[in-house]
Design a protein around this motif. Sequence first.
Motif, PDB file in Angstrom:
ATOM      1  N   LYS A 195      33.058  48.251  42.495  1.00  0.00           N
ATOM      2  CA  LYS A 195      32.829  49.448  41.698  1.00  0.00           C
ATOM      3  C   LYS A 195      34.171  50.145  41.551  1.00  0.00           C
ATOM      4  O   LYS A 195      34.819  50.459  42.548  1.00  0.00           O
ATOM      5  N   VAL A 196      34.623  50.365  40.338  1.00  0.00           N
ATOM      6  CA  VAL A 196      35.944  50.937  40.119  1.00  0.00           C
ATOM      7  C   VAL A 196      35.969  52.376  40.616  1.00  0.00           C
ATOM      8  O   VAL A 196      35.159  53.201  40.214  1.00  0.00           O
ATOM      9  N   ALA A 197      36.890  52.667  41.517  1.00  0.00           N
ATOM     10  CA  ALA A 197      37.053  54.037  41.986  1.00  0.00           C
ATOM     11  C   ALA A 197      37.569  54.890  40.833  1.00  0.00           C
ATOM     12  O   ALA A 197      38.234  54.399  39.924  1.00  0.00           O
ATOM     13  N   GLU A 198      37.275  56.157  40.882  1.00  0.00           N
ATOM     14  CA  GLU A 198      37.545  57.055  39.756  1.00  0.00           C
ATOM     15  C   GLU A 198      38.998  57.034  39.306  1.00  0.00           C
ATOM     16  O   GLU A 198      39.286  57.071  38.120  1.00  0.00           O
ATOM     17  N   ASP A 199      39.943  56.959  40.257  1.00  0.00           N
ATOM     18  CA  ASP A 199      41.350  57.061  39.898  1.00  0.00           C
ATOM     19  C   ASP A 199      42.032  55.715  39.689  1.00  0.00           C
ATOM     20  O   ASP A 199      43.238  55.657  39.483  1.00  0.00           O
ATOM     21  N   TRP A 200      41.300  54.632  39.746  1.00  0.00           N
ATOM     22  CA  TRP A 200      41.882  53.312  39.489  1.00  0.00           C
ATOM     23  C   TRP A 200      41.688  52.947  38.016  1.00  0.00           C
ATOM     24  O   TRP A 200      40.578  53.036  37.488  1.00  0.00           O
ATOM     25  N   ASP A 201      42.751  52.531  37.362  1.00  0.00           N
ATOM     26  CA  ASP A 201      42.621  52.068  35.978  1.00  0.00           C
ATOM     27  C   ASP A 201      41.852  50.754  35.925  1.00  0.00           C
ATOM     28  O   ASP A 201      41.137  50.482  34.962  1.00  0.00           O
ATOM     29  N   TYR A 202      42.034  49.932  36.944  1.00  0.00           N
ATOM     30  CA  TYR A 202      41.320  48.665  37.062  1.00  0.00           C
ATOM     31  C   TYR A 202      40.823  48.546  38.499  1.00  0.00           C
ATOM     32  O   TYR A 202      41.357  49.180  39.402  1.00  0.00           O
ATOM     33  N   ALA A 203      39.807  47.728  38.696  1.00  0.00           N
ATOM     34  CA  ALA A 203      39.216  47.597  40.029  1.00  0.00           C
ATOM     35  C   ALA A 203      40.275  47.189  41.053  1.00  0.00           C
ATOM     36  O   ALA A 203      41.173  46.400  40.752  1.00  0.00           O
ATOM     37  N   PRO A 204      40.192  47.742  42.273  1.00  0.00           N
ATOM     38  CA  PRO A 204      41.241  47.530  43.278  1.00  0.00           C
ATOM     39  C   PRO A 204      41.536  46.074  43.620  1.00  0.00           C
ATOM     40  O   PRO A 204      42.646  45.748  43.997  1.00  0.00           O
ATOM     41  N   PHE A 205      40.534  45.180  43.503  1.00  0.00           N
ATOM     42  CA  PHE A 205      40.772  43.776  43.798  1.00  0.00           C
ATOM     43  C   PHE A 205      40.533  42.903  42.568  1.00  0.00           C
ATOM     44  O   PHE A 205      40.142  41.748  42.666  1.00  0.00           O
ATOM     45  N   SER A 206      40.814  43.471  41.403  1.00  0.00           N
ATOM     46  CA  SER A 206      40.655  42.711  40.161  1.00  0.00           C
ATOM     47  C   SER A 206      41.853  41.819  39.892  1.00  0.00           C
ATOM     48  O   SER A 206      41.740  40.795  39.221  1.00  0.00           O
ATOM     49  N   GLY A 207      43.045  42.214  40.392  1.00  0.00           N
ATOM     50  CA  GLY A 207      44.253  41.470  40.045  1.00  0.00           C
ATOM     51  C   GLY A 207      44.514  41.514  38.550  1.00  0.00           C
ATOM     52  O   GLY A 207      45.128  40.598  37.997  1.00  0.00           O
ATOM     53  N   ALA A 208      44.076  42.582  37.895  1.00  0.00           N
ATOM     54  CA  ALA A 208      44.186  42.672  36.436  1.00  0.00           C
ATOM     55  C   ALA A 208      45.642  42.635  35.989  1.00  0.00           C
ATOM     56  O   ALA A 208      46.509  43.250  36.612  1.00  0.00           O
ATOM     57  N   VAL A 209      45.889  41.916  34.910  1.00  0.00           N
ATOM     58  CA  VAL A 209      47.213  41.861  34.297  1.00  0.00           C
ATOM     59  C   VAL A 209      47.113  42.544  32.950  1.00  0.00           C
ATOM     60  O   VAL A 209      46.459  42.053  32.027  1.00  0.00           O
TER      61      VAL A 209
END
Length: 510
Positions: A151-165
């Motif tokens: 669940k994406v935390a409010e202040d994260w642009d992407y999920a903390p363990f998404s490894g999003a690029v």
Amino acid sequence: MKKILLVILGIIVILAAILLIKTYTYPFKKNMADAGEGWKPVKNDSAILRLSGGIKIPTVSTGSLGEFDYAPFARFKEYLKISYPLVYQHAENVEVNQYGLVFRLKGSNPALEPILFLAHMDVVPPGDADIKNKEDNIFKPDDTPLSPVIKVAEDWDYAPFSGAVANGRIYGRGAIDMKGMLFSLMESMNNLIRNKQIQQRDIYLAFGFDEEVGGQKGAMQIAGYFKKKGLKFDAVYDEGGLIMRKGNVAGIDSDVAVVGCAEKGFLSAKIKVKGLGGHSSMPPMESAIGKAAVIMKRLEDDQMKPMITPLIKEFFDNIGGAMPFTSRLAIANQWLLRPLLLSKLTKNNTTNALVRTTTALTMMKGSDGTNVLSPEVEFVVNFRLLPGNTVKDVREHIARATKGFDVEVEEIDNTREASGISPIHTKAFKMIEAGVKEIHPGAIVTPYLTMAGTDAGKYEIVSKNVYRFMPIKITSAEQQSIHSTNEYLSIENYMKMIHYFEYIMKNYDK
């Protein structure tokens, strides 16, 4: 009277002349800043995806070691094997205490002392994000690990363990601290092997798994393993300092690469203060919480004395030439202006930490009821020890602050002395300077004091040259994302970090 005034005026003129002469002749380091851009990063999608996949594995360390969920660490080990088959085929690799990893790439001259690069695979929790692993979060040799359900935390642009690029960045917990450095080291060694680059001395990589909770089972055991084998390293490189982007170090109009040549010690004390309990309708003249408040006030008002240590003098000598005139005046004339310099430094949170053992009141516990007086109140005070102060000094400091009260003092977490100070007139330090100039020619490189704890100090038993530095250029805001929300590493920083470590590995003996 007139003669006295003339004498005083003459003294003032002479003093001013001495101050000016010393300022303009002080041997501040001449920083030969290059206006060039340095090595230009070449995007490597495969390397980016390997780091992204590593971030997806939630290797969280928290609490005591027994509370660890070791399954992600086991997956992480397998992921490295899948991602870097050349390293596993051509470098010796061993596991220390099951989850600690050591790699050795042999050099052509076994008579030379090897060099060691450190990183850790564990990360701190992501904050408010809700982490739940999928039941099928298992991967086969031809798969990338599946992302956990987050669940994406409010202040994260992407999920903390998404490894999003995205946006030229790689997002996720551990991107900076410190999977980015771990994967850049694996990429660098992989490149040496692929390009058939034969270096002279052995290169070691050592990855701990519990740095965020003290490193007792990871780095401590790995360092002991090296000691038992009789190894001595010419250099040990770990995290610690960074390259602060121009404008983010007050008073300096340049990028500044701060290299940790030492780190502070640590002591957290739980102080239990005794008093009279009971009902709040008939309180004593001084409650336990009131007594605790007096002690806390003493600790904050009468802190340990500030001082300019040799390391911090070296720091100011390096950056002083790029500072405003008033700062240069104070640095060059400490024989007279040291009290004023210390007064100014201690008024700023960051510079205060450079010149004294800091005092931080972090936790407090009393009664659970609004109308109940607790017979015992406890609070926690954390000290970060300046090299030059000792654990014994801090214990005596606490004893003075609690004098006259009925207290119990218990040290919690991992009490440790400040580290030794590594020299700067070494090949090991000069290679850091050369590596920084390779990727950021305009940066000032200076020794520094690392405030936070790292694994580096545990390796002092196998080397006297221990340096703490991650070659990424960031702003103060980006630095704040470490251990906080929305952590990310820019692709440019990642590519340059790979090149930096490969440069040191290839050129250490050239």
